[in-house]
Design a protein around this motif. Sequence first.
Motif, PDB file in Angstrom:
ATOM      1  N   LEU A  69     -12.727  93.020 121.257  1.00 16.65           N
ATOM      2  CA  LEU A  69     -13.419  93.705 121.602  1.00 16.65           C
ATOM      3  C   LEU A  69     -14.830  94.094 120.709  1.00 16.65           C
ATOM      4  O   LEU A  69     -15.905  93.541 120.720  1.00 16.65           O
ATOM      5  N   ALA A  70     -14.159  93.496 119.372  1.00 15.47           N
ATOM      6  CA  ALA A  70     -15.263  93.821 118.302  1.00 15.47           C
ATOM      7  C   ALA A  70     -16.505  92.603 118.235  1.00 15.47           C
ATOM      8  O   ALA A  70     -17.595  93.045 118.272  1.00 15.47           O
ATOM      9  N   ASP A  71     -15.764  91.424 118.528  1.00 17.43           N
ATOM     10  CA  ASP A  71     -17.240  90.424 118.905  1.00 17.43           C
ATOM     11  C   ASP A  71     -17.972  90.768 120.192  1.00 17.43           C
ATOM     12  O   ASP A  71     -19.187  90.216 119.927  1.00 17.43           O
ATOM     13  N   ARG A  72     -17.519  91.354 121.411  1.00 16.76           N
ATOM     14  CA  ARG A  72     -17.783  91.103 122.703  1.00 16.76           C
ATOM     15  C   ARG A  72     -18.887  92.609 122.034  1.00 16.76           C
ATOM     16  O   ARG A  72     -19.853  92.176 122.858  1.00 16.76           O
ATOM     17  N   PHE A  73     -18.472  93.052 121.470  1.00 17.17           N
ATOM     18  CA  PHE A  73     -20.132  94.074 121.442  1.00 17.17           C
ATOM     19  C   PHE A  73     -20.242  94.575 120.144  1.00 17.17           C
ATOM     20  O   PHE A  73     -21.081  95.539 119.949  1.00 17.17           O
ATOM     21  N   SER A  74     -20.454  93.830 119.301  1.00 19.21           N
ATOM     22  CA  SER A  74     -20.859  94.177 117.979  1.00 19.21           C
ATOM     23  C   SER A  74     -22.629  93.752 118.498  1.00 19.21           C
ATOM     24  O   SER A  74     -23.314  94.508 117.439  1.00 19.21           O
ATOM     25  N   THR A  75     -23.318  93.291 118.997  1.00 15.53           N
ATOM     26  CA  THR A  75     -25.317  93.695 119.127  1.00 15.53           C
ATOM     27  C   THR A  75     -25.031  94.153 120.181  1.00 15.53           C
ATOM     28  O   THR A  75     -26.129  94.154 120.569  1.00 15.53           O
ATOM     29  N   LEU A  93     -23.188  97.921 120.874  1.00 16.38           N
ATOM     30  CA  LEU A  93     -23.000  99.127 119.855  1.00 16.38           C
ATOM     31  C   LEU A  93     -24.202  99.726 119.566  1.00 16.38           C
ATOM     32  O   LEU A  93     -24.725 100.784 120.019  1.00 16.38           O
ATOM     33  N   THR A  94     -24.834  99.344 118.848  1.00 14.41           N
ATOM     34  CA  THR A  94     -26.516  99.942 118.339  1.00 14.41           C
ATOM     35  C   THR A  94     -27.036 100.451 119.494  1.00 14.41           C
ATOM     36  O   THR A  94     -28.070 101.445 119.500  1.00 14.41           O
ATOM     37  N   GLU A  95     -27.017  99.952 120.944  1.00 16.01           N
ATOM     38  CA  GLU A  95     -28.042 100.512 121.709  1.00 16.01           C
ATOM     39  C   GLU A  95     -26.973 101.418 122.033  1.00 16.01           C
ATOM     40  O   GLU A  95     -28.432 102.218 123.526  1.00 16.01           O
ATOM     41  N   ASP A 150     -39.226  93.788 123.436  1.00 23.56           N
ATOM     42  CA  ASP A 150     -38.905  93.174 121.915  1.00 23.56           C
ATOM     43  C   ASP A 150     -37.521  92.481 123.021  1.00 23.56           C
ATOM     44  O   ASP A 150     -36.059  92.649 123.458  1.00 23.56           O
ATOM     45  N   LYS A 151     -37.340  90.974 122.253  1.00 28.11           N
ATOM     46  CA  LYS A 151     -36.283  90.087 122.365  1.00 28.11           C
ATOM     47  C   LYS A 151     -35.161  90.785 122.383  1.00 28.11           C
ATOM     48  O   LYS A 151     -33.987  90.264 123.336  1.00 28.11           O
ATOM     49  N   ASP A 152     -34.812  91.124 121.075  1.00 26.35           N
ATOM     50  CA  ASP A 152     -33.388  91.662 120.721  1.00 26.35           C
ATOM     51  C   ASP A 152     -33.713  92.487 121.643  1.00 26.35           C
ATOM     52  O   ASP A 152     -31.403  92.731 122.430  1.00 26.35           O
ATOM     53  N   PHE A 153     -33.792  93.805 122.266  1.00 25.72           N
ATOM     54  CA  PHE A 153     -33.372  94.279 123.534  1.00 25.72           C
ATOM     55  C   PHE A 153     -33.127  94.022 124.649  1.00 25.72           C
ATOM     56  O   PHE A 153     -31.736  94.354 125.259  1.00 25.72           O
ATOM     57  N   HIS A 154     -34.438  92.750 125.052  1.00 24.10           N
ATOM     58  CA  HIS A 154     -33.306  92.376 126.830  1.00 24.10           C
ATOM     59  C   HIS A 154     -31.717  91.374 126.487  1.00 24.10           C
ATOM     60  O   HIS A 154     -31.097  91.460 126.690  1.00 24.10           O
ATOM     61  N   ILE A 155     -31.442  90.465 124.636  1.00 24.48           N
ATOM     62  CA  ILE A 155     -30.551  90.016 124.382  1.00 24.48           C
ATOM     63  C   ILE A 155     -29.442  91.130 124.489  1.00 24.48           C
ATOM     64  O   ILE A 155     -28.286  91.082 124.728  1.00 24.48           O
ATOM     65  N   SER A 156     -29.401  92.132 124.061  1.00 24.01           N
ATOM     66  CA  SER A 156     -28.871  93.063 123.554  1.00 24.01           C
ATOM     67  C   SER A 156     -28.291  94.116 125.222  1.00 24.01           C
ATOM     68  O   SER A 156     -27.212  94.158 125.353  1.00 24.01           O
ATOM     69  N   GLU A 212     -25.756 104.629 134.796  1.00 26.25           N
ATOM     70  CA  GLU A 212     -24.187 104.586 135.359  1.00 26.25           C
ATOM     71  C   GLU A 212     -22.974 104.552 134.185  1.00 26.25           C
ATOM     72  O   GLU A 212     -22.040 105.636 133.865  1.00 26.25           O
ATOM     73  N   ASN A 213     -23.706 103.557 133.598  1.00 28.02           N
ATOM     74  CA  ASN A 213     -23.047 103.735 131.818  1.00 28.02           C
ATOM     75  C   ASN A 213     -23.359 103.806 131.186  1.00 28.02           C
ATOM     76  O   ASN A 213     -23.048 103.376 129.578  1.00 28.02           O
ATOM     77  N   ASP A 214     -24.431 104.745 131.115  1.00 31.54           N
ATOM     78  CA  ASP A 214     -24.823 105.531 129.859  1.00 31.54           C
ATOM     79  C   ASP A 214     -26.096 104.989 129.170  1.00 31.54           C
ATOM     80  O   ASP A 214     -25.666 104.726 128.230  1.00 31.54           O
ATOM     81  N   TYR A 215     -26.160 103.427 129.821  1.00 28.85           N
ATOM     82  CA  TYR A 215     -26.632 102.378 128.298  1.00 28.85           C
ATOM     83  C   TYR A 215     -28.551 103.237 128.835  1.00 28.85           C
ATOM     84  O   TYR A 215     -29.299 102.920 127.156  1.00 28.85           O
ATOM     85  N   MET A 216     -28.925 103.351 129.463  1.00 27.91           N
ATOM     86  CA  MET A 216     -30.233 104.058 129.900  1.00 27.91           C
ATOM     87  C   MET A 216     -30.025 105.745 130.794  1.00 27.91           C
ATOM     88  O   MET A 216     -29.280 104.980 130.719  1.00 27.91           O
ATOM     89  N   THR A 217     -31.787 106.213 130.148  1.00 23.41           N
ATOM     90  CA  THR A 217     -31.564 107.213 130.904  1.00 23.41           C
ATOM     91  C   THR A 217     -33.039 106.815 131.991  1.00 23.41           C
ATOM     92  O   THR A 217     -33.375 105.906 132.176  1.00 23.41           O
TER      93      THR A 217
END
Length: 773
Positions: free
Chosen positions: A602-608, A610-612, A628-634, A725-730
């Motif tokens: 779980l830690a490996d899967r979400f390491s990149t 959770l900051t989002e 930003d590339k990091d936003f897309h990949i995350s 639905e997953n509260d990743y964005m508003t």
Amino acid sequence: MSIATKSKYSPGILSLLPIFYVTWSDSVLSPSEIKIIRKRIQDLDFLTFSDKRQLVKWLNPAQPPSPEEFKEWIQELKKHAPEFDENEKLGLSEMGLKIAQSSIGYRQDEVWKSPKTQQALQEIEEALGIRSEISKTLLETKLQPGKSTSEISNKGSFDTTKMQAILDGEHGELINRVKKLLRDPAFSYEILRDKADQRKRVSEQVQYLADQGASTYAFPEKYGGKGAVAKSIAVFEAVSYHDQSLLIKFGVQFGLFGGAIYGLGTERHFEKYLNDMMTFKLPGCFAMTETGHGSNVRDLETTATYNHSTGLITVHSPVYDAGKEYIGNAMDSRMAAVFAQLIVNGKNEGVHALMVPLRDRHHNLLPGVKVLDCGYKMGLNGVDNGRIWFDQVTIPKENLLNKYGDIDEDGNYISPIENPAKRFFTMLGALVAGRVSVGIAGNTGAKSALSIAVKYALKRRQFSANDNEKETLIMDYPSHQKRLIPRIAKTYALNFALHNLQALYAKQYGTGEMREVETLAAGLKSYATWHCTDTVQEAREACGGKGYLQENRLTDLKADTDIFTTFEGDNTVLLQLVAKSLMSEFRDNFNDGGYMAIIRFLADRFSTSLTELNPITIRNTNAEHLLDKDFHISAFNYRVNKLTITVGQRMRNYLKRRITPYQAYLRCQIHMQEMAEAYVEKVILDSFYATIERTDDEGCRAALTKLCQLFALNTIQDHKGWYLENDYMTGSKTKALRRVVNKLIQELRPEVLNLVTAFNIPDELLGAKIVES
């Protein structure tokens, strides 16, 4: 000397009015944009306090400028708008400076000539993402409606030859060589509606390709081949830019039939069959699919029973539904690679392939063999599909393709792979090149359709603002751009992912370790061929009635490529294979190390990711962040990881409730398909960014970056419901995302001709009269 015209607004406000007009033109300013403008305004020392107060007032999202104020802005700008040179490359900031200069005459305009002033206005324009030719044209049309405004340039900003080299990859020279061959009159694209005529012509063209050695790349030099499996796929890609019937006939003969011999056979088969197969002296077919069993290869009903006393194997279709269905090359073939249940000493050893003669040298069917023509199809009528049944047909034991399973001298079954399940999947893995090739062919179908639609849209005009103007190119309508440009971006994205898969396949070919290739091939083939059917349909509609004419190729592209979604496996079933592979990884992580393994997983899967999920990030509407590339990949990583975790949790919960594994799988099937799609999209994005990193040419790199950003954001937008639905964005973030997508499309509009030109599809191969030079 210029005489200034009295204005309601100061020169400072006039200098910013073009930017304000275009920024507010879609009725929405995001919080991040308002913040950018406010900060920049406060830093502009040429603005008075009164100027700043007025400009800030216009930035109130609760009270946006009214229609009356918009009219007033245009009236004020018209008073001072100079005659713009159609060939002059002006942004909104440059237009604002000219208007400010015009409003005060030439005695007090030093501040407006200052590089510092110009740079400050340009920075606002660039920060808002509106520094484009389309933005300038939008305002120019309002300021000078009686004059034909300059059209958007189609020159583009990069070298199409260099971009073509990036698209073609390491096999570009070979691809171009085959394309040159296909431009010969012998391969001229013709509309033949009688299937007999069409089949005859396609067979002749397959022979021409064989005579040129195009069929030899996948096979060893010892037998007349070239021993370069990656190049064989490159040849297939080149042919896929032309007639799809030729492509499939070529692929069945040298890819499926030849691939079965070489991938599943041994030396005795290579010596006997390979050279004649490569030269097309031995036409053959690949007889796997049955009427009653398509994707479920394991349960095929055709039997191959060994009789040790005679040394013969009897091939038999026990029921009607055991007939081999939809077999390409069936009407021309003299031999078939037949997949059947191998029965030795009364025991079923599972599905194996055997070489079964169908016809003699005079093309007469052999005893016990029945072949019927499938007749006319929706498309690909140059391919002779048929149905085949066997009635107690006997063949020598040596005709068994015995790389993974054989019968020894004592009549016993032997295999280097003891586990029957592993043996079965290893055998199928040897044939994965077909899925790699069909995925690439699907994407080239999209390239052809987009080339036709874009080139036509740069010729076709429709409507104008008034009678004194030329009608507008349909490519200059935002709605038309929205139809085509995101699909160009996805086509580029798939191009790089599929070529990476091609290279990986060549690297792992023959190693026996093909699991990763099989997963990627199943996923990318599905994604690319669905993209093809969607793009061809959109291109057809984008060309209106012209797209409906057979002479313009889109009708044949639509009919011929539609089958790709079920060729080499039904796409929905293939995505389930991808999901099962991902779940195997999930299961392995859970089983190998107990509770701590789960924590590490779980830690490996979400390491990149959770900051989002902090409240600030999920509401961040800043354009710089969204691009930003990091936003897309995350965002892509979060989606595939979350879906994998949640489907795993559901499966485990069902099993704890003593629901059978099969029923648990059925209940999670749709969830698993969504997970597989997310995984494929992640692979595509990673491939795109990796390609950009390797690109040295600045012009190509800049264009590819914009295309990648558009692919990423458009894909996120397609799944915005899930992210919400997953509260990743508003909601505010998804709205801002839509605006950035639209701006990227506008910025790529001047590049569209270059982008499709880089596909390098000659008119002879494209076969559409509406775009002929």
